[in-house]
Design a protein around this motif. Structure first.
Motif, PDB file in Angstrom:
ATOM      1  N   ALA A  44      56.052  24.661   0.278  1.00  0.00           N
ATOM      2  CA  ALA A  44      56.146  23.715   1.397  1.00  0.00           C
ATOM      3  C   ALA A  44      54.753  23.305   1.880  1.00  0.00           C
ATOM      4  O   ALA A  44      54.522  22.133   2.184  1.00  0.00           O
ATOM      5  CB  ALA A  44      56.968  24.330   2.532  1.00  0.00           C
ATOM      6  N   SER A  45      53.828  24.268   1.935  1.00  0.00           N
ATOM      7  CA  SER A  45      52.444  23.947   2.326  1.00  0.00           C
ATOM      8  C   SER A  45      51.816  22.996   1.324  1.00  0.00           C
ATOM      9  O   SER A  45      51.151  22.020   1.692  1.00  0.00           O
ATOM     10  CB  SER A  45      51.586  25.220   2.387  1.00  0.00           C
ATOM     11  OG  SER A  45      52.061  26.094   3.366  1.00  0.00           O
ATOM     12  N   SER A  46      52.024  23.276   0.053  1.00  0.00           N
ATOM     13  CA  SER A  46      51.458  22.460  -1.012  1.00  0.00           C
ATOM     14  C   SER A  46      52.009  21.033  -0.968  1.00  0.00           C
ATOM     15  O   SER A  46      51.283  20.074  -1.229  1.00  0.00           O
ATOM     16  CB  SER A  46      51.755  23.117  -2.359  1.00  0.00           C
ATOM     17  OG  SER A  46      51.032  22.491  -3.374  1.00  0.00           O
ATOM     18  N   ILE A  51      50.607  15.484  -0.224  1.00  0.00           N
ATOM     19  CA  ILE A  51      50.863  14.174   0.390  1.00  0.00           C
ATOM     20  C   ILE A  51      49.587  13.670   1.057  1.00  0.00           C
ATOM     21  O   ILE A  51      49.198  12.511   0.882  1.00  0.00           O
ATOM     22  CB  ILE A  51      52.036  14.253   1.396  1.00  0.00           C
ATOM     23  CG1 ILE A  51      53.342  14.505   0.642  1.00  0.00           C
ATOM     24  CG2 ILE A  51      52.119  12.967   2.222  1.00  0.00           C
ATOM     25  CD1 ILE A  51      54.499  14.922   1.541  1.00  0.00           C
ATOM     26  N   ALA A  52      48.920  14.551   1.791  1.00  0.00           N
ATOM     27  CA  ALA A  52      47.668  14.165   2.443  1.00  0.00           C
ATOM     28  C   ALA A  52      46.623  13.766   1.403  1.00  0.00           C
ATOM     29  O   ALA A  52      45.924  12.760   1.570  1.00  0.00           O
ATOM     30  CB  ALA A  52      47.151  15.314   3.309  1.00  0.00           C
ATOM     31  N   VAL A  66      49.936  12.308  -7.594  1.00  0.00           N
ATOM     32  CA  VAL A  66      49.838  13.376  -6.591  1.00  0.00           C
ATOM     33  C   VAL A  66      51.089  13.394  -5.708  1.00  0.00           C
ATOM     34  O   VAL A  66      51.577  14.466  -5.337  1.00  0.00           O
ATOM     35  CB  VAL A  66      48.529  13.263  -5.776  1.00  0.00           C
ATOM     36  CG1 VAL A  66      48.408  14.395  -4.777  1.00  0.00           C
ATOM     37  CG2 VAL A  66      47.315  13.285  -6.714  1.00  0.00           C
ATOM     38  N   PHE A  67      51.661  12.221  -5.396  1.00  0.00           N
ATOM     39  CA  PHE A  67      52.937  12.188  -4.678  1.00  0.00           C
ATOM     40  C   PHE A  67      54.029  12.874  -5.513  1.00  0.00           C
ATOM     41  O   PHE A  67      54.893  13.567  -4.962  1.00  0.00           O
ATOM     42  CB  PHE A  67      53.367  10.748  -4.349  1.00  0.00           C
ATOM     43  CG  PHE A  67      52.705  10.152  -3.135  1.00  0.00           C
ATOM     44  CD1 PHE A  67      52.551  10.887  -1.957  1.00  0.00           C
ATOM     45  CD2 PHE A  67      52.256   8.837  -3.157  1.00  0.00           C
ATOM     46  CE1 PHE A  67      51.955  10.314  -0.835  1.00  0.00           C
ATOM     47  CE2 PHE A  67      51.657   8.257  -2.032  1.00  0.00           C
ATOM     48  CZ  PHE A  67      51.508   9.005  -0.873  1.00  0.00           C
ATOM     49  N   ALA A  68      53.995  12.696  -6.823  1.00  0.00           N
ATOM     50  CA  ALA A  68      54.984  13.331  -7.705  1.00  0.00           C
ATOM     51  C   ALA A  68      54.832  14.852  -7.687  1.00  0.00           C
ATOM     52  O   ALA A  68      55.828  15.586  -7.725  1.00  0.00           O
ATOM     53  CB  ALA A  68      54.862  12.790  -9.126  1.00  0.00           C
ATOM     54  N   ILE A  69      53.599  15.332  -7.617  1.00  0.00           N
ATOM     55  CA  ILE A  69      53.363  16.776  -7.498  1.00  0.00           C
ATOM     56  C   ILE A  69      53.968  17.274  -6.181  1.00  0.00           C
ATOM     57  O   ILE A  69      54.656  18.300  -6.152  1.00  0.00           O
ATOM     58  CB  ILE A  69      51.858  17.101  -7.600  1.00  0.00           C
ATOM     59  CG1 ILE A  69      51.352  16.808  -9.015  1.00  0.00           C
ATOM     60  CG2 ILE A  69      51.588  18.558  -7.207  1.00  0.00           C
ATOM     61  CD1 ILE A  69      49.828  16.802  -9.145  1.00  0.00           C
ATOM     62  N   GLU A  73      56.954  20.111  -5.378  1.00  0.00           N
ATOM     63  CA  GLU A  73      56.812  21.227  -4.437  1.00  0.00           C
ATOM     64  C   GLU A  73      57.955  21.233  -3.424  1.00  0.00           C
ATOM     65  O   GLU A  73      58.441  22.297  -3.032  1.00  0.00           O
ATOM     66  CB  GLU A  73      55.461  21.154  -3.714  1.00  0.00           C
ATOM     67  CG  GLU A  73      54.252  21.267  -4.629  1.00  0.00           C
ATOM     68  CD  GLU A  73      54.056  22.640  -5.256  1.00  0.00           C
ATOM     69  OE1 GLU A  73      54.750  23.601  -4.863  1.00  0.00           O
ATOM     70  OE2 GLU A  73      53.186  22.759  -6.128  1.00  0.00           O
ATOM     71  N   VAL A  74      58.398  20.051  -3.011  1.00  0.00           N
ATOM     72  CA  VAL A  74      59.556  19.946  -2.110  1.00  0.00           C
ATOM     73  C   VAL A  74      60.792  20.532  -2.800  1.00  0.00           C
ATOM     74  O   VAL A  74      61.562  21.288  -2.184  1.00  0.00           O
ATOM     75  CB  VAL A  74      59.796  18.475  -1.681  1.00  0.00           C
ATOM     76  CG1 VAL A  74      61.180  18.293  -1.072  1.00  0.00           C
ATOM     77  CG2 VAL A  74      58.715  18.021  -0.706  1.00  0.00           C
TER      78      VAL A  74
END
Length: 115
Positions: A44-46, A51-52, A66-69, A73-74
């Motif tokens: 969840a932190s990742s 996203i940031a 990076v959004f896909a990563i 993680e979600v």
């Protein structure tokens, strides 16, 4: 003290807000297995951090990667909730709320990846 004279791009992003809410739910779920709890908190932190990071990228393909990563993680955090409930390691109500928020974050991130 520093004055907040600007907003960073991720702060107003609904996907970030949903991922942050997911992190708070994972923390509040108090998963009794320490390894699973750590894995869920890390995922969840990742998601939040990726996203940031994505919002700070300049190239479209790089940002989407990076959004896909973050989306992965979600999914991991959502699965940790599911595993915790199946194993009787946390309250089903909290995990259910986590599943709803994870789906919201997933959908928002999918939109950002497609954009």
């Amino acid at each position: 003290t520093m004055t907040n004279w600007m907003t960073l791009p991720h702060e107003s992003l609904r996907a970030y807000q949903a991922a942050r809410e997911l992190l708070m739910l994972v923390r509040g779920a108090d998963i009794s297995n320490p390894r699973l709890r750590d894995q869920a908190l890390n995922a969840a932190s990742s998601a939040c951090l990726n996203i940031a990071e994505a919002t700070g990228r300049t190239g479209s393909a790089d940002r989407k990667r990076v959004f896909a990563i973050a989306r992965g993680e979600v999914c991991e955090a959502a699965a940790a909730f599911d595993v915790a409930v199946a194993g009787g390691l946390c309250k089903a109500e909290v995990a259910g709320e986590g599943a709803v928020v994870a789906r919201k974050a997933y959908a928002l991130l999918s939109g950002l990846i497609r954009a």
